[in-house]
Design a protein around this motif. Structure first.
Motif, PDB file in Angstrom:
ATOM      1  N   THR A   1     -10.801  -8.570   0.856  1.00  0.00           N
ATOM      2  CA  THR A   1     -11.643  -8.353   2.037  1.00  0.00           C
ATOM      3  C   THR A   1     -10.922  -7.483   3.061  1.00  0.00           C
ATOM      4  O   THR A   1     -11.510  -6.541   3.637  1.00  0.00           O
ATOM      5  N   ASP A   2      -9.667  -7.791   3.303  1.00  0.00           N
ATOM      6  CA  ASP A   2      -8.908  -6.991   4.250  1.00  0.00           C
ATOM      7  C   ASP A   2      -8.809  -5.532   3.792  1.00  0.00           C
ATOM      8  O   ASP A   2      -8.862  -4.595   4.604  1.00  0.00           O
ATOM      9  N   THR A   3      -8.668  -5.342   2.489  1.00  0.00           N
ATOM     10  CA  THR A   3      -8.581  -3.987   1.947  1.00  0.00           C
ATOM     11  C   THR A   3      -9.874  -3.224   2.185  1.00  0.00           C
ATOM     12  O   THR A   3      -9.870  -2.055   2.612  1.00  0.00           O
ATOM     13  N   PHE A   4     -10.999  -3.857   1.903  1.00  0.00           N
ATOM     14  CA  PHE A   4     -12.292  -3.211   2.121  1.00  0.00           C
ATOM     15  C   PHE A   4     -12.470  -2.846   3.595  1.00  0.00           C
ATOM     16  O   PHE A   4     -12.909  -1.733   3.945  1.00  0.00           O
ATOM     17  N   ILE A   5     -12.126  -3.768   4.495  1.00  0.00           N
ATOM     18  CA  ILE A   5     -12.320  -3.531   5.929  1.00  0.00           C
ATOM     19  C   ILE A   5     -11.387  -2.420   6.405  1.00  0.00           C
ATOM     20  O   ILE A   5     -11.787  -1.524   7.194  1.00  0.00           O
ATOM     21  N   GLU A   6     -10.148  -2.465   5.933  1.00  0.00           N
ATOM     22  CA  GLU A   6      -9.198  -1.422   6.319  1.00  0.00           C
ATOM     23  C   GLU A   6      -9.675  -0.048   5.852  1.00  0.00           C
ATOM     24  O   GLU A   6      -9.588   0.940   6.596  1.00  0.00           O
ATOM     25  N   TYR A   7     -10.213   0.005   4.647  1.00  0.00           N
ATOM     26  CA  TYR A   7     -10.722   1.275   4.113  1.00  0.00           C
ATOM     27  C   TYR A   7     -11.913   1.757   4.931  1.00  0.00           C
ATOM     28  O   TYR A   7     -12.043   2.948   5.244  1.00  0.00           O
ATOM     29  N   ASP A   8     -12.803   0.820   5.311  1.00  0.00           N
ATOM     30  CA  ASP A   8     -13.985   1.201   6.078  1.00  0.00           C
ATOM     31  C   ASP A   8     -13.590   1.704   7.462  1.00  0.00           C
ATOM     32  O   ASP A   8     -14.181   2.662   7.990  1.00  0.00           O
TER      33      ASP A   8
ATOM     34  N   ALA B   1      -5.800   9.124  25.704  1.00  0.00           N
ATOM     35  CA  ALA B   1      -5.219   7.806  25.390  1.00  0.00           C
ATOM     36  C   ALA B   1      -4.534   7.855  24.034  1.00  0.00           C
ATOM     37  O   ALA B   1      -5.042   8.474  23.102  1.00  0.00           O
ATOM     38  N   PRO B   2      -3.386   7.229  23.894  1.00  0.00           N
ATOM     39  CA  PRO B   2      -2.690   7.251  22.598  1.00  0.00           C
ATOM     40  C   PRO B   2      -3.459   6.413  21.562  1.00  0.00           C
ATOM     41  O   PRO B   2      -4.011   5.364  21.872  1.00  0.00           O
ATOM     42  N   LEU B   3      -3.508   6.880  20.326  1.00  0.00           N
ATOM     43  CA  LEU B   3      -4.183   6.162  19.231  1.00  0.00           C
ATOM     44  C   LEU B   3      -3.312   5.013  18.735  1.00  0.00           C
ATOM     45  O   LEU B   3      -2.074   5.098  18.743  1.00  0.00           O
ATOM     46  N   ARG B   4      -3.997   3.960  18.319  1.00  0.00           N
ATOM     47  CA  ARG B   4      -3.277   2.845  17.684  1.00  0.00           C
ATOM     48  C   ARG B   4      -2.743   3.325  16.348  1.00  0.00           C
ATOM     49  O   ARG B   4      -3.328   4.175  15.683  1.00  0.00           O
ATOM     50  N   ASP B   5      -1.645   2.771  15.973  1.00  0.00           N
ATOM     51  CA  ASP B   5      -1.046   3.185  14.700  1.00  0.00           C
ATOM     52  C   ASP B   5      -1.931   2.760  13.550  1.00  0.00           C
ATOM     53  O   ASP B   5      -2.003   1.568  13.206  1.00  0.00           O
ATOM     54  N   ARG B   6      -2.649   3.698  13.004  1.00  0.00           N
ATOM     55  CA  ARG B   6      -3.491   3.423  11.851  1.00  0.00           C
ATOM     56  C   ARG B   6      -3.076   4.374  10.738  1.00  0.00           C
ATOM     57  O   ARG B   6      -3.065   5.578  10.911  1.00  0.00           O
ATOM     58  N   SER B   7      -2.751   3.791   9.604  1.00  0.00           N
ATOM     59  CA  SER B   7      -2.341   4.614   8.472  1.00  0.00           C
ATOM     60  C   SER B   7      -3.568   5.242   7.830  1.00  0.00           C
ATOM     61  O   SER B   7      -4.698   4.782   8.000  1.00  0.00           O
ATOM     62  N   CYS B   8      -3.354   6.247   7.091  1.00  0.00           N
ATOM     63  CA  CYS B   8      -4.444   6.912   6.385  1.00  0.00           C
ATOM     64  C   CYS B   8      -3.891   7.618   5.164  1.00  0.00           C
ATOM     65  O   CYS B   8      -2.684   7.897   5.083  1.00  0.00           O
ATOM     66  N   GLY B   9      -4.760   7.867   4.232  1.00  0.00           N
ATOM     67  CA  GLY B   9      -4.370   8.582   3.037  1.00  0.00           C
ATOM     68  C   GLY B   9      -3.565   7.771   2.051  1.00  0.00           C
ATOM     69  O   GLY B   9      -3.188   8.267   0.991  1.00  0.00           O
ATOM     70  N   LEU B  10      -3.240   6.528   2.426  1.00  0.00           N
ATOM     71  CA  LEU B  10      -2.434   5.693   1.529  1.00  0.00           C
ATOM     72  C   LEU B  10      -3.282   4.788   0.648  1.00  0.00           C
ATOM     73  O   LEU B  10      -2.820   4.284  -0.381  1.00  0.00           O
ATOM     74  N   LEU B  11      -4.526   4.540   1.090  1.00  0.00           N
ATOM     75  CA  LEU B  11      -5.370   3.541   0.426  1.00  0.00           C
ATOM     76  C   LEU B  11      -6.314   4.213  -0.569  1.00  0.00           C
ATOM     77  O   LEU B  11      -7.195   4.973  -0.175  1.00  0.00           O
ATOM     78  N   ASP B  12      -6.076   3.943  -1.850  1.00  0.00           N
ATOM     79  CA  ASP B  12      -6.984   4.387  -2.908  1.00  0.00           C
ATOM     80  C   ASP B  12      -7.864   3.189  -3.275  1.00  0.00           C
ATOM     81  O   ASP B  12      -7.430   2.259  -3.972  1.00  0.00           O
ATOM     82  N   ILE B  13      -9.085   3.169  -2.757  1.00  0.00           N
ATOM     83  CA  ILE B  13      -9.937   1.987  -2.890  1.00  0.00           C
ATOM     84  C   ILE B  13     -10.246   1.663  -4.345  1.00  0.00           C
ATOM     85  O   ILE B  13     -10.316   0.496  -4.730  1.00  0.00           O
ATOM     86  N   GLU B  14     -10.424   2.667  -5.157  1.00  0.00           N
ATOM     87  CA  GLU B  14     -10.701   2.393  -6.574  1.00  0.00           C
ATOM     88  C   GLU B  14      -9.506   1.732  -7.246  1.00  0.00           C
ATOM     89  O   GLU B  14      -9.641   0.788  -8.018  1.00  0.00           O
ATOM     90  N   TYR B  15      -8.322   2.274  -6.923  1.00  0.00           N
ATOM     91  CA  TYR B  15      -7.116   1.690  -7.509  1.00  0.00           C
ATOM     92  C   TYR B  15      -6.941   0.242  -7.045  1.00  0.00           C
ATOM     93  O   TYR B  15      -6.617  -0.658  -7.840  1.00  0.00           O
ATOM     94  N   GLU B  16      -7.166   0.033  -5.737  1.00  0.00           N
ATOM     95  CA  GLU B  16      -7.021  -1.328  -5.205  1.00  0.00           C
ATOM     96  C   GLU B  16      -8.026  -2.292  -5.843  1.00  0.00           C
ATOM     97  O   GLU B  16      -7.684  -3.419  -6.196  1.00  0.00           O
TER      98      GLU B  16
END
Length: 1356
Positions: A83-90, A139-154
């Motif tokens: 669930t966390d993975t899906f939400i993070e990807y969204d 305003a500074p952006l919150r640290d959010r990663s990107c490009g690391l999550l391959d939803i199909e692989y996960e």
């Protein structure tokens, strides 16, 4: 297992089945308390017969069950991460969808050109002109990663996790079930062997106090209950309890704050469940009490159907029965309303809890950031599955309690030491046996009847090599003495010796090997003739068998058979005639070359020809042996060396035949009675034209044996009451050796035959198969309740639709966590939680509506069917009730069960079907709307999910059937053994039958081992299939999210909705057995309603006339009872009585007297001949009209459980009878003075069957009941024969007044009561052999004269 699946299951289960289960649990709890009271065996004592191998198997199976139980909490951990993975990807997708943002070094940042342009604009213009979106960039952006999550692989990785857990669940599920079932099978086989072996060691007295049916039940049902308690239920309990523990541990470890909040609402749910259980228990008790009263009325009426029919009380009884049904209906409807209210209340709080949990959990995620969205799900569903599994473990506890209760009785028998151990090696064996037997002051009573002394200080000597005959009335102690010689029992006082040695000190098996016995009804076993003879002495050669057969005069008829000595004799020797069975039994006794030969009425049941052959065989084998012969035909023992006459448990006379005749004692009386009256019967036989193949001597002897039976039991009883004690002759009751048509109708005979059957078939197996009834006809009977069914269906449909809707809200909650705007996110969470509240409120009202409406329609249908069924039963002819299938108990049960089971196709069951179908429909529509591709994939697995449970249930039913079939052979041996335990004990073959039984247990054992493997595999598959389904669903869902842009919340919606429909389909399929059972029950009910009785009491057809006179004629009447077509009751009866005359029937029991009365009441129709009433054929007269003109007083009158006044009023149910008429009838019957002396006078309740009154009082009420009817014909069926002298005088005076001016038919055994009759008809074998007045018959010096002169009290 998917959490969505769990969610759907709990909603489906609680919403639709919760109320039903609570009601059922309440009833089971009451039953369980009774069982627990008797439990004396601890749980671990159930495994007392386990060996080391079984212990190892159970330990390994327990480990597998515990690991299996941890699979669901483990799955929640994976699900939280998913669930966390899906939400993070969204969130990543939403962030990057903003054109001002970009992914730089795997971090989301503002695009450089946007920030540069903004800074230039700020330098060149005023700050006030900058809008909000421009300030946002600053305003500074919150640290959010990107490009690391391959939803199909996960999703592929998570799918592998699910597959791995599923594979482990399959393996663990297989081993936990197979190991426990295998271990149980080994233990159960040992328990069966030990139990049967111990039963076979028991003394005969123990069997007297324990019914064979009970023992058969112990060996089948009770041991099966132990099996249920030590097999798969233990593994399943461990699995579910582990899930319960791990679920709570997961909740507290991952989020103790949310766990405490969720648990805070539990008391409110507990209060609701407790109140519902309390009210349902009380209302169910009231309902069952009302149904019990209705059942008591039905049982009372059906048990007294002849009385009800005679007085035309059918419609009145239907109203009385329906009155109790109204009360039960009222309580049932209230129970439905209460169940609906509390079920709605509980679901209201369930949804409020859902809303609270998600609202508080969301605040923990958003505001404090202590939790992730996945943590909320882990905590919430961890607590949920813990609660579910705790509830699912309760049936296992019930199985444990039932098994312990069953084991208490089984183990008590196993631990009991027999008083006479037939398999014991103790005791000594004599080197030489002469055969002298002596009774030394022997006193004895049977263990089952300690208050009845059978032998009283008996001292008898039986010399070796001589034939000693025991004679005397039934119950005098003859057969008991023989059983003491066999050491079936031990004397209470004194001793029995063999050659001077107390037989209690001899080895039992050795002692019984010296004895050969031939009984009145010899028992043959279901095998060949040769093997039956071999039971006398195992291991003998074929030559020895042939020699014994020749000695028994059996060789010739055996050699005439196609298979000769290998001929199968059938169950109980059913393929052999009586004479053949006797001769085989003699051969079996002779093959062991016994020193002592016991002949217990060995020829009394044979015809003349067979008797001559068997007597010849017995005469040959008696020489040189100590022989004891018991006989009622005195001609068979005239040549005995010594004749001993028993009476009152004492040896009264002893000597040879001629010596005892000279003494002119009791033996002389016996011989005299058996030799009288030859001319009367033989003359009638010649003139009647009835020729038989029996010899005249045989007919004469049988007739006068019946006459002695009658004279001694009834005529002489009166004299004994004058003297204060019975005379010697009063006990000369000789056992009839021919079938007797019971005077009280065929019911008693049918019951006796059922009791004697060695292989009684269960009632449900006797029932003829019926075609299931069409649902349309069932609904037709529920048609008046269509408004309730309509509104109930509406409520059920809404309830069904709420289930997939709630799953939609669940997925929407997850979607809120991907909203980046905090304000919009908060509003969305509040809105969804508010929707949960709304669903709860709607569920409260619709649940209440569904339960109430369907309970109302169901209760009304049940009442209607019961009333119609009871009405139809009372309308059947009396012959219908003579069938064992239509016994009062069977009919009462049919009224209760069939009518209730019909609700399986209507009522609450229909509501559940509507609920399930609506849920399936809404779920599938929603799923196709959101993603038709994912829906199609999941539907491929839906059949496995929906049918896995049904397949497992079907498989268990099939295995139960196979177990039953496998146990049939062992059951047959056990049944045959226990039914014939005396014969087996007499032959000393207990060990042989124990070995045979043990050998037959191999097949059930092998079947159980096969079941263990197949059941384990099916259970594992049923548990793991949902994991594989979830794996495929989320993997494909990840693909759709990545490749086609499907929002992740829609994946959750589709999966939840489809699995919800799968569980609904599974539930719908689970209703199939109840639905099928309902159609079968309805078919049986409709079969009853559609049956046209041969004699209809409700019909208006038939002749009626005003000037009813009461002229009766029987013309050439021939009749057999429908239940006994092989026994001719009337053989051309001809007799007539004119209006105002009294006709008296006399004769032995079974000659057809009472049958005439029942024919006159039109309980039955003749086979041939006619009965005329006022010159009109009885079959053409209206039945109700006919019976309204007849009043009857029986020997044992049936009174109903109501007041004296109501019982008297029962005499005429066609009108309202005032108290003046009641009092007038009471005065005429000499009853009034007694009634007014009672505290409640005519309102005094007489009790069940009139138990609160004496016989004389009951008789006088019956007479008043007949008088208030003002009948033209009065039937008195032995109305005073069972009364003492004082009561007889009072009742006889009442009868004399009652029959004035009426045609009266009297049946009497006391001749003094009928000497003044206008016509006395002496009956024998269904026809009149003499008729006339008392003086005329005495002048004939025939049968009537012999009856009167033989019994002196009749002339006093």
């Amino acid at each position: 297992m998917s959490v969505k699946y769990i969610y759907a299951v709990i909603l489906e289960h609680e919403r639709n089945q919760g109320p039903w289960d609570v009601s059922k649990a309440v009833q089971l709890r009451a039953q369980g308390k009774k069982e627990l009271a008797a439990i004396r065996v601890g749980f671990f004592q159930l495994f007392r017969f386990a060996t080391c191998n079984e212990v190892v198997m159970m330990v390994v199976g327990s480990v597998c069950a515990i690991l299996h139980g941890s699979a669901q909490p483990l799955m929640l951990l994976v699900f939280g991460l998913l669930t966390d993975t899906f939400i993070e990807y969204d969130i990543e997708l939403k962030e990057l969808s903003d054109e001002r943002k970009e992914c730089v070094n795997n971090t989301i940042q503002w695009k450089k050109n946007y920030t540069d342009t903004l800074m230039q604009g700020m330098n060149q213009s005023h700050w006030s002109t900058i809008n909000y979106s421009d300030w946002e960039i600053l305003a500074p952006l919150r640290d959010r990663s990107c490009g690391l999550l391959d939803i199909e692989y996960e999703m592929t990785l998570f799918a592998f996790y699910y597959v791995g857990i599923g594979a482990a669940v399959f393996i663990l599920g297989y081993f936990q079930i197979s190991l426990w079932v295998t271990a149980a099978a080994k233990q159960i086989r040992l328990i069966r062997k030990i139990y049967f072996s111990k039963v076979m060691r028991m003394e005969i007295g123990w069997f007297d106090c324990t019914s064979v049916g009970e023992l058969n039940t112990r060996m089948s049902d009770d041991i099966n209950k132990i099996n249920d308690a030590i097999a798969d239920q233990v593994a399943i309990f461990m699995q579910r309890f582990t899930t319960f523990v791990c679920g709570f541990c997961l909740g507290f470890v991952k989020g103790w704050k949310l766990t405490l909040v969720i648990m805070a609402a539990s008391p409110l749910l507990g209060v609701g469940a407790g109140l519902m259980a309390l009210f349902v228990a009380k209302l169910t008790g009231m309902e069952l009490e009302a149904y019990a009263k209705a059942g008591a009325v039905a049982d009372e009426v059906l048990s007294s159907i002849r009385t009800v029919a005679a007085f035309g009380g059918e419609k009145k009884e239907v109203q009385r029965y329906d009155k109790n049904l109204v009360s039960a209906q009222s309580w049932g409807i209230r129970k439905g309303l209460v169940m609906g209210f509390f079920t709605g209340y509980m679901w209201l709080f369930f949804f409020l809890c859902y809303g609270l949990a998600f609202w508080y959990g969301s605040s923990l995620v958003i505001d404090t950031e202590d939790y992730t969205p996945g943590t909320i799900l882990q905590v919430f569903f961890g607590i949920l599955i813990a609660a579910i599994n705790l509830g699912q473990a309760s049936p296992c506890l019930e199985a444990f309690a039932t098994g312990r209760a069953a084991a208490t009785i089984i183990f008590k028998t196993i631990d009991r030491e027999p008083e006479i151990d037939c398999l014991s090696e103790a005791g000594y064996k004599l080197d030489q046996v002469k055969g002298d037997i002596e009774f030394h002051n022997v006193t004895f009573h049977y263990p089952s009847r300690p208050e009845v002394k059978i032998l009283d200080q008996v001292s008898v000597t039986i010399k070796s090599g001589m034939t000693t005959a025991f004679v005397g009335p039934s119950g005098a102690g003859k057969s008991t003495a023989v059983q003491l010689i066999q050491r079936f029992y031990d004397p209470k006082e004194g001793m029995v010796t063999l050659d001077g040695h107390d037989i209690r000190g001899l080895n039992i098996q050795w002692l019984r090997s010296l004895i050969g016995i031939v009984e009145q009804e010899p028992v043959l076993f279901a095998t060949t003739i040769a093997e039956n003879i071999c039971y006398g002495c195992p291991g003998i050669s074929r030559d020895d068998i042939i020699t014994a057969a020749k000695q028994a005069n059996a060789y010739n008829f055996i050699m005439d058979l196609p298979q000769k000595f290998d001929t199968f004799v059938g169950e109980g020797g059913g393929q052999m005639s009586g004479g053949q069975k006797q001769r085989i039994a003699i051969a079996r006794a002779l093959v062991r070359n016994p020193r002592i030969l016991l002949l217990d009425m060995a020829t009394s049941a044979l015809d003349n020809e067979s008797e001559a052959v068997v007597q010849k065989a017995l005469a040959k084998v008696r020489n040189g042996r100590t022989t004891i012969s018991i006989a009622h035909r005195l001609s068979t023992i005239k040549n005995a060396d010594v004749i001993i006459n028993f009476e009152h448990g004492q040896a009264m006379e002893r000597g040879k035949h001629r010596e005892m005749l000279k003494r002119k004692g009791v033996y002389f009386t016996l011989v005299t009675l058996q030799s009288q009256g030859v001319k009367a019967l033989s003359d009638k036989t010649r003139h009647s034209g009835f020729e038989t193949q029996l010899s005249i001597k045989y007919i004469q002897e049988q007739y006068f044996m019946l006459m002695v039976f009658w004279a001694c039991t009834h005529m002489l009883y009166r004299d004994s009451t004058h003297q204060g004690s019975k005379s010697e002759l009063s006990n000369l009751i000789l056992e009839s050796s021919v079938p007797i048509a019971e005077e009280l109708g065929p019911r008693a005979h049918a019951v006796l035959q059922a009791d004697k059957s060695k292989n009684a078939i269960q009632e449900e197996e006797d029932e003829e198969p019926v075609e299931p009834a069409p649902v349309t006809r069932i609904l037709k009977y529920n048609l008046p309740e269509w408004p309730y069914m309509l509104f109930g269906s509406l409520g059920a449909a809404v309830n069904g639709g709420l289930t997939p809707v709630s799953s939609l809200l669940f997925s929407q909650i997850l979607a809120t966590f991907s909203i980046t705007d905090p304000v919009a996110q908060g509003k969305e969470i509040d809105r969804i939680c508010l929707f949960f509240v709304m669903i709860g409120i709607i569920s409260f009202f619709t649940q209440t509506l569904q339960c109430y409406a369907y309970s109302k329609s169901g209760e009304l249908l049940t009442r209607r069917l019961r009333r119609l069924g009871f009405h139809a039963m009372l309308g059947q002819e009396i012959g219908w009730f003579d069938d064992n299938m239509n016994s009062p108990g069977a009919l009462t049960t049919r009224l209760a069960t069939d009518a209730s089971q019909v609700q399986g196709a209507t009522g609450c069951q229909m509501g559940r079907m509507v609920n399930s179908m609506t849920s399936i429909g809404v779920a599938i529509l929603m799923s196709f709307y959101f993603s038709w591709k994912l829906t199609l994939l999941i539907l491929c697995f839906l059949a496995f999910i929906a049918l896995s449970g049904g397949f497992q249930a079907k498989m268990l039913i099939e295995f139960a059937k196979q177990d039953k079939e496998a146990m049939e052979s062992a059951g047959r041996i056990a049944g045959e053994t226990l039914n014939n335990i005396r014969t087996i004990a007499g032959l000393g073959k207990e060990r042989n039958f124990v070995d045979m039984y043990s050998a037959q247990l191999d097949a059930p054992y092998k079947a159980a081992l096969k079941k263990a493997n197949v059941y384990g595999a099916c259970y594992g598959f049923a548990q793991c299939v949902v994991f594989f389904t979830t794996a495929a669903s989320y993997r494909f869902g990840g693909y759709l999210v990545r490749q086609e842009g499907l929002h992740f919340s829609l994946v959750f919606r589709v999966i939840s909705a489809i699995i919800t429909s799968g569980t609904a389909l599974d539930r719908a399929s689970s209703y199939t057995p109840d639905y099928a059972k309902a159609k079968i029950s309805a078919a049986r009910f409709f079969q009853l309603l559609d049956r046209t009785p041969q004699i209809s009491v409700y019909s208006d057809k038939g002749n009626k006339w005003d000037d009813f006179q009461g002229n009766i004629e029987f013309i050439d009447c021939t009749f057999t009872y429908p239940a006994r077509p092989d026994i001719q009751v009337l053989n051309g009866l001809n007799v007539a009585v004119k209006p105002g005359q009294t006709l008296a029937f006399v004769g032995s029991s079974g000659c057809g007297k009472t049958t005439c009365v029942q024919l006159l009441e039109r309980f039955y129709d003749l086979d041939k001949g006619r009965v005329l009433i006022d010159g009109r054929d009885l079959t053409l007269v209206n039945v109700s009209f006919l019976r309204s003109k007849i009043g009857i007083v029986s020997q044992e009158p049936i009174l109903f459980d109501c007041s004296i006044a109501e019982n008297i009023k029962y005499g005429d149910n066609s009108r309202d009878i005032g108290m003046d008429e009641v009092i007038s009838a009471a005065k005429k019957s000499q009853l009034h003075d007694f009634v007014v002396s009672l505290p409640e006078k005519y309102d005094t309740n007489v009790g069940a069957q009139g138990s609160q009154l004496s016989r004389g009082q009951k008789q006088r009420i019956a007479i008043a009941r007949a008088i208030v009817r003002d009948p033209k014909i009065l039937l008195l069926d032995e109305a005073t024969s069972a009364l003492d002298t004082e009561s007889e005088k009072t009742v006889q005076a009442a009868l004399d007044r009652a029959r004035e001016g009426r045609t009266c038919i009297v049946i009497a055994h006391r001749l003094s009561t009928i000497q003044n009759s206008d016509i006395i008809a002496v009956m024998s074998r269904g026809y009149v052999i003499e008729k006339g007045t008392h003086d005329q018959l005495m002048a004939l010096n025939g049968a009537y004269y012999k009856l009167v002169t033989t019994g002196a009290p009749a002339n006093k």
